[in-house]
Design an enzyme around this catalytic site. Structure first.
Site, PDB file in Angstrom:
ATOM      1  CG  ASP A 113      28.011  30.490  78.418  1.00 16.66           C
ATOM      2  OD1 ASP A 113      27.921  30.111  79.590  1.00 16.66           O
ATOM      3  OD2 ASP A 113      27.491  29.892  77.459  1.00 16.66           O
ATOM      4  CG  HIS A 172      29.292  26.706  75.133  1.00 17.17           C
ATOM      5  ND1 HIS A 172      29.278  27.277  73.878  1.00 17.17           N
ATOM      6  CD2 HIS A 172      29.000  25.398  74.945  1.00 17.17           C
ATOM      7  CE1 HIS A 172      28.970  26.361  72.988  1.00 17.17           C
ATOM      8  NE2 HIS A 172      28.796  25.216  73.610  1.00 17.17           N
ATOM      9  CG  ASP A 201      12.975  24.720  69.046  1.00 17.79           C
ATOM     10  OD1 ASP A 201      13.311  23.555  69.306  1.00 17.79           O
ATOM     11  OD2 ASP A 201      11.915  25.239  69.449  1.00 17.79           O
TER      12      ASP A 201
END
Ligand code: F6P
Length: 377
Positions: free
Chosen positions: A135, A179, A75
């Protein structure tokens, strides 16, 4: 009982989160006589005031557990969808923060979480953060916890792919998370001796990749492992992405900008399509059969390595010590064997990419891996 601190985990889960939660809860109680409460499902729990006391049984036996006992979400609390609109939930979170009379809030997460936490610090909360993500792309810290575990899993997977690629004389293209950075792909590629390693920091030329595979063939090696980071782009795609980014900056018209943003977002989510395309191209260019393996969420699941458990434990403990010293608005960063408090303002909006002169890149080139570009030792 003394002061109360709040904890939440946000963004993609990462091995070591429970070790950090445990360290915070235990050191708060043992070393400083503080109590800790956890908010469930990231910032959403802070908005909805869903909490759990971090003490006793709940902290027991979780050091080795993957995931997060608190739950997580991606969120953006300043942009929560309400019907067709978005709402800024900062005031609601501030109310809940005061309702629990919190001394501080600890937000554990990656780049996005650092940003959200910084907004809460600016709104008046005493905030501290811990850097976690598989990542390893959070700025201003040597490393993030979760990375070491994901690196081991990806390396082990590529080791296993080697024997089947060898037996069938195939190319295996293995897609690794990370990512838009290549830490995980490069690390796993070097650790497993992948023949080709493609990372976002070095846009690739498919012809050079094919040439490297053909050269191996001439040396009698009828198989190749291509480790590709999910964010890796061909030189053509990298050019198109750069043009889209420029267009986004130049476009003032809201409708047109929305279109550009959608095109940019597609670039972020298209990785599997790119990986499949790469495999097909290599098959056509080399005459070898090619298969694709997407490692996906396997890389994020399960038991953290000892290294990640130690890292998450010392970061959690250092964070509680910082609260005792009333140091707020900071991320607890890793600096060698030590930790350091870094202003959140210096962390947000940045991404730690693999520098082209990084020792891992040099090691890959010197041991004969192709990085998809004419980089030479
Ligand atoms: O940030 C961690 C990460 O695993 C990335 O490597 C990957 O791109 C992304 O999360 C996947 O996110 P999700 O689990 O939301 O699909």
């Amino acid at each position: 009982m003394g002061k109360c601190i709040g904890v939440l985990t946000a963004g993609g889960d990462s091995p070591g989160l429970n070790a950090a939660i445990r360290a915070i809860g235990k050191s708060a109680l043992n070393a400083y006589n503080m109590q800790a409460i956890g908010f469930r499902d990231g910032f959403r729990g802070l908005m909805e005031n869903r909490t759990v006391h971090l003490e006793g049984e709940i902290l027991s036996g979780i050091l080795t557990l993957g995931g997060t006992i608190l739950g997580t979400s991606r969120d953006k609390p300043h942009k929560m969808p309400v019907g067709s609109k978005v709402q800024d939930m900062t005031e609601v979170m501030l109310d809940n923060y005061h309702r629990h009379n919190l001394e501080a809030l600890i937000c554990i997460g990656g780049g996005g979480t650092q940003k959200n936490a910084y907004r809460l610090a600016q709104a008046g909360m005493n905030v501290l953060t811990l850097p976690k993500t598989i990542d390893n792309d959070v700025a201003m810290t040597d490393i993030t916890f979760g990375f070491d575990t994901a690196l081991s899993i990806a390396t082990d997977a590529i080791d296993r792919l080697h024997s089947t690629a060898h037996s069938h004389h195939r190319i295996i293209v293995v897609e690794i998370m990370g990512h838009n950075t290549g830490w995980l792909g490069l690390g796993a590629g070097v650790a497993s001796g992948a023949d080709v390693i493609l990372i976002p920091e070095i846009p690739y030329d498919v012809n050079q990749v094919a040439e490297a595979i053909r050269r191996r063939r001439h040396r009698g090696k009828n198989f190749s492992i291509v480790a590709v980071s999910e964010g890796a782009l061909s030189q053509e795609d990298a050019k198109e992405l750069a043009q889209l980014k420029e267009k986004k900056l130049a476009t003032k018209d809201e409708k047109k900008q929305k279109k550009v943003i959608a095109a940019l977002e597609a670039f972020q989510t298209n990785h599997t399509t790119n990986t499949l395309r790469l495999s097909g191209q290599l098959e056509a260019l080399t005459g070898l059969e090619s298969r694709v393996t997407i490692l996906g969420h396997l890389q994020r699941g399960g038991t953290p390595t000892a290294t990640d458990r130690i890292l998450a434990t010392r970061l959690g403990a250092a964070c509680v010590a910082a609260i005792e010293e009333r140091r707020f608005g900071c991320m607890v960063a890793v600096k060698g064997e030590s930790t350091e408090l870094v202003d959140l303002a210096d962390v947000v909006g940045k991404r730690k990419v693999v520098p082209l002169d990084h020792p891992w890149i040099r090691a890959a080139l010197e041991t004969g891996a192709c990085l998809g570009n004419n980089l030479a030792v």
